[in-house]
Design a protein around this motif. Structure first.
Motif, PDB file in Angstrom:
ATOM      1  N   ALA A 197       0.841  -1.188   0.000  1.00  0.00           N
ATOM      2  CA  ALA A 197       0.000   0.000   0.000  1.00  0.00           C
ATOM      3  C   ALA A 197       0.877   1.239   0.000  1.00  0.00           C
ATOM      4  O   ALA A 197       1.982   1.235   0.572  1.00  0.00           O
ATOM      5  N   ALA A 198       0.393   2.303  -0.627  1.00  0.00           N
ATOM      6  CA  ALA A 198       1.173   3.532  -0.718  1.00  0.00           C
ATOM      7  C   ALA A 198       0.239   4.720  -0.918  1.00  0.00           C
ATOM      8  O   ALA A 198      -0.912   4.570  -1.351  1.00  0.00           O
ATOM      9  N   TYR A 199       0.746   5.894  -0.598  1.00  0.00           N
ATOM     10  CA  TYR A 199       0.018   7.129  -0.886  1.00  0.00           C
ATOM     11  C   TYR A 199       1.013   8.256  -1.093  1.00  0.00           C
ATOM     12  O   TYR A 199       2.169   8.193  -0.665  1.00  0.00           O
ATOM     13  N   VAL A 200       0.554   9.310  -1.751  1.00  0.00           N
ATOM     14  CA  VAL A 200       1.289  10.557  -1.870  1.00  0.00           C
ATOM     15  C   VAL A 200       0.288  11.675  -1.626  1.00  0.00           C
ATOM     16  O   VAL A 200      -0.872  11.596  -2.057  1.00  0.00           O
ATOM     17  N   SER A 201       0.690  12.706  -0.885  1.00  0.00           N
ATOM     18  CA  SER A 201      -0.219  13.776  -0.514  1.00  0.00           C
ATOM     19  C   SER A 201       0.535  15.095  -0.465  1.00  0.00           C
ATOM     20  O   SER A 201       1.716  15.142  -0.088  1.00  0.00           O
ATOM     21  N   ALA A 228      -3.978   7.319  -3.215  1.00  0.00           N
ATOM     22  CA  ALA A 228      -3.547   6.133  -2.476  1.00  0.00           C
ATOM     23  C   ALA A 228      -3.931   4.887  -3.239  1.00  0.00           C
ATOM     24  O   ALA A 228      -4.889   4.876  -4.020  1.00  0.00           O
ATOM     25  N   VAL A 229      -3.179   3.817  -2.998  1.00  0.00           N
ATOM     26  CA  VAL A 229      -3.440   2.559  -3.684  1.00  0.00           C
ATOM     27  C   VAL A 229      -3.044   1.401  -2.770  1.00  0.00           C
ATOM     28  O   VAL A 229      -2.118   1.522  -1.951  1.00  0.00           O
ATOM     29  N   SER A 230      -3.765   0.301  -2.884  1.00  0.00           N
ATOM     30  CA  SER A 230      -3.432  -0.938  -2.181  1.00  0.00           C
ATOM     31  C   SER A 230      -3.529  -2.082  -3.166  1.00  0.00           C
ATOM     32  O   SER A 230      -4.511  -2.181  -3.917  1.00  0.00           O
ATOM     33  N   ARG A 231      -2.509  -2.947  -3.198  1.00  0.00           N
ATOM     34  CA  ARG A 231      -2.443  -4.048  -4.148  1.00  0.00           C
ATOM     35  C   ARG A 231      -2.087  -5.340  -3.420  1.00  0.00           C
ATOM     36  O   ARG A 231      -1.283  -5.359  -2.492  1.00  0.00           O
ATOM     37  N   ALA A 232      -2.677  -6.440  -3.881  1.00  0.00           N
ATOM     38  CA  ALA A 232      -2.356  -7.766  -3.341  1.00  0.00           C
ATOM     39  C   ALA A 232      -1.163  -8.346  -4.079  1.00  0.00           C
ATOM     40  O   ALA A 232      -1.062  -8.230  -5.307  1.00  0.00           O
ATOM     41  N   GLN A 273      -7.429  -1.597  -3.932  1.00  0.00           N
ATOM     42  CA  GLN A 273      -8.211  -0.368  -3.994  1.00  0.00           C
ATOM     43  C   GLN A 273      -7.327   0.801  -4.400  1.00  0.00           C
ATOM     44  O   GLN A 273      -6.127   0.825  -4.127  1.00  0.00           O
ATOM     45  N   ARG A 274      -7.932   1.770  -5.039  1.00  0.00           N
ATOM     46  CA  ARG A 274      -7.280   3.057  -5.280  1.00  0.00           C
ATOM     47  C   ARG A 274      -8.245   4.157  -4.858  1.00  0.00           C
ATOM     48  O   ARG A 274      -9.468   3.985  -4.890  1.00  0.00           O
ATOM     49  N   GLN A 287     -13.588  17.008   3.585  1.00  0.00           N
ATOM     50  CA  GLN A 287     -12.823  16.079   2.752  1.00  0.00           C
ATOM     51  C   GLN A 287     -13.755  15.233   1.891  1.00  0.00           C
ATOM     52  O   GLN A 287     -14.802  14.770   2.348  1.00  0.00           O
ATOM     53  N   TYR A 288     -13.324  15.052   0.641  1.00  0.00           N
ATOM     54  CA  TYR A 288     -14.036  14.179  -0.288  1.00  0.00           C
ATOM     55  C   TYR A 288     -13.102  13.060  -0.728  1.00  0.00           C
ATOM     56  O   TYR A 288     -11.973  13.320  -1.167  1.00  0.00           O
ATOM     57  N   ASP A 289     -13.552  11.811  -0.586  1.00  0.00           N
ATOM     58  CA  ASP A 289     -12.791  10.642  -1.026  1.00  0.00           C
ATOM     59  C   ASP A 289     -13.577   9.914  -2.100  1.00  0.00           C
ATOM     60  O   ASP A 289     -14.783   9.660  -1.940  1.00  0.00           O
ATOM     61  N   ARG A 290     -12.889   9.557  -3.167  1.00  0.00           N
ATOM     62  CA  ARG A 290     -13.477   8.697  -4.205  1.00  0.00           C
ATOM     63  C   ARG A 290     -12.668   7.409  -4.207  1.00  0.00           C
ATOM     64  O   ARG A 290     -11.528   7.370  -4.679  1.00  0.00           O
ATOM     65  N   LEU A 291     -13.258   6.359  -3.651  1.00  0.00           N
ATOM     66  CA  LEU A 291     -12.570   5.094  -3.448  1.00  0.00           C
ATOM     67  C   LEU A 291     -13.127   4.046  -4.404  1.00  0.00           C
ATOM     68  O   LEU A 291     -14.347   3.917  -4.552  1.00  0.00           O
ATOM     69  N   THR A 292     -12.221   3.280  -5.022  1.00  0.00           N
ATOM     70  CA  THR A 292     -12.647   2.259  -5.977  1.00  0.00           C
ATOM     71  C   THR A 292     -12.023   0.912  -5.631  1.00  0.00           C
ATOM     72  O   THR A 292     -10.842   0.667  -5.908  1.00  0.00           O
ATOM     73  N   PRO A 293     -12.760   0.011  -4.986  1.00  0.00           N
ATOM     74  CA  PRO A 293     -12.269  -1.367  -4.811  1.00  0.00           C
ATOM     75  C   PRO A 293     -12.103  -2.013  -6.182  1.00  0.00           C
ATOM     76  O   PRO A 293     -12.887  -1.752  -7.101  1.00  0.00           O
TER      77      PRO A 293
END
Length: 419
Positions: free
Chosen positions: A299-303, A318-322, A361-362, A381-387
């Motif tokens: 998992a990683a993010y940049v802000s 942000a992103v998370s990968r298996a 997810q991203r 804050q607004y989050d747009r999350l996509t599994p």
């Protein structure tokens, strides 16, 4: 899930505070000694969250879940919390701290929990030792991840910080300050354990949590690298794994591969933050390998954000990968009697359902912080999350109609304060 203070764990926290009281009494009894110095402070967040997905609940942390989405259109339980901290400095060597946090948990509601309770010995100006309940030094904000006022966002990126929801351990640590070529470092070694109650019937234990962390600072730049290894046992889905073990060698192999039974779990993370004052840029990457159905994931993010007086708009990705298959064939059911094949099919479905919880997810985040007055901050804050790829992402309470790959919008508003 919530922390379950077994008698041994509760005794450790109580011991830390009792030692403090005893030391205080000794200091006061000594007419020649300076009086101990007490400190008291705290922090809190009042937050509201809305998710537009009616087939799941959004949460920032599965140990302290919210219920925005399927359970309630709006929820105040995702981020709202209050923490209070009592400190004691006896002299130049001995000090102690006790921190209580009240936040939403699965079993105890908002009952206060012991977040920190430790005694510190400053052996030299550069070397310190602690014993008790101690914050895990994982990730850049690991030491203050629950203090919303100290964060630029409403909450830390869920893809990274939600991957390791445990924020403390019971044990010991040693920190050493050193510098080279004008660059300052703090190297920290820690050893401990923690217990978690998932449900009344399911218990998790992380034993021999052994780790090393180094924080480097040079001007506006901060870099933290951490590594931790532990032996993890999670007594969950016992019927599923007992059933697999009834299917001969192939079932035994599957149970041994995916059950969380004394499995070695490793975490490594690297983060950097550059904050010259007018703006900030930060990012982190971590890998967590539990060698089980809990997954091997990265998992990683940049802000980044820019400060315009009291206003700080910010953006994050942000992103998370298996790093492992999240759907498997499971038991080979060919040639089995219909009744046995039906039972095996249910076991295969159950195992794949558990693998679906490995977050893939991203997300894109946009928000603004307003420092309303000293010690108070308002955030939107607004989050747009996509599994992705069939995963549930970081969402919980997933209903049968949940659609992986479908973007979910989450709106958050919070007031953070310190005192």
């Amino acid at each position: 899930m919530t922390f379950d203070f077994s008698p041994q764990r509760a005794a450790l926290a109580s011991l830390a505070f009792t030692l403090t009281m005893l030391a205080c009494a000794v200091a006061q009894a000594d007419d020649g000694a300076a009086a101990p110095r007490w400190t008291f402070g705290g922090y809190g967040t009042l937050g509201f969250v809305h998710s537009n997905d009616s087939q799941s609940d959004f949460t920032g942390n599965v140990l302290n879940p919210g219920n925005a989405g399927a359970s309630h259109e709006w929820s105040a339980t995702v981020d709202s919390r209050v923490g209070m901290q009592l400190g004691l400095n006896l002299d130049s060597h001995w000090s102690a701290v006790l921190q209580l946090v009240s936040e939403r948990t699965l079993q105890s509601g908002y009952a206060p929990m012991v977040e920190w309770a430790n005694v510190k010995y400053q052996a030299t100006p550069d070397l310190s030792l602690r014993v008790g309940r101690i914050a895990l030094p994982l990730f850049l904000a690991g030491d203050y991840r629950k203090a919303g006022y100290a964060l630029p966002w409403v909450r830390p990126p869920v893809e990274v910080y939600g991957a390791i929801p445990i924020s403390n351990s019971d044990g010991v640590d040693a920190s050493y300050r050193w510098s080279a070529a004008g660059i300052n470092n703090v190297t920290q070694f820690f050893f401990g354990h923690t217990d978690v109650t998932v449900t009344p019937q399911a218990h998790a234990e992380a034993r021999a949590m052994t780790g090393l962390s180094n924080t480097t600072t040079s001007g506006a730049l901060t870099v933290r690298a951490s590594a931790m290894s532990t032996e993890l046992t999670l007594k969950l889905a016992r019927e599923l794994f007992a059933g697999l073990n009834q299917f001969g060698p192939q079932g035994v192999a599957l149970a041994a591969r995916y059950d969380v039974d004394a499995k070695r779990a490793d975490v490594v993370s690297l983060g950097a933050s550059y904050d010259p004052g007018a703006w900030f840029l930060m990012g982190e990457v971590g890998r967590m390998n539990a060698r089980s159905y809990l997954g091997d994931k990265t998992a990683a993010y940049v802000s980044g954000g820019y400060r315009y007086g009291d206003l700080t708009p910010y953006l994050s990705y942000a992103v998370s990968r298996a790093n492992m298959p999240t759907r498997i064939a499971g038991l080979d059911l060919r040639g089995l009697p219909p009744q046995l094949a039906g039972a095996g099919a249910q076991l295969n479905a159950g195992l794949n359902q558990m693998l679906d919880t490995i977050p893939q997810q991203r997300s894109i985040t946009a928000g603004i912080r307003w420092d309303l007055r000293a010690n108070y901050a308002v955030k939107l804050q607004y989050d747009r999350l996509t599994p992705q790829q069939g995963s549930n992402g970081t969402f919980i309470n997933v209903q049968p109609g949940f659609q992986s790959g479908h973007p979910i919008s989450v709106m958050s508003a919070s007031v953070d304060f310190v005192f």
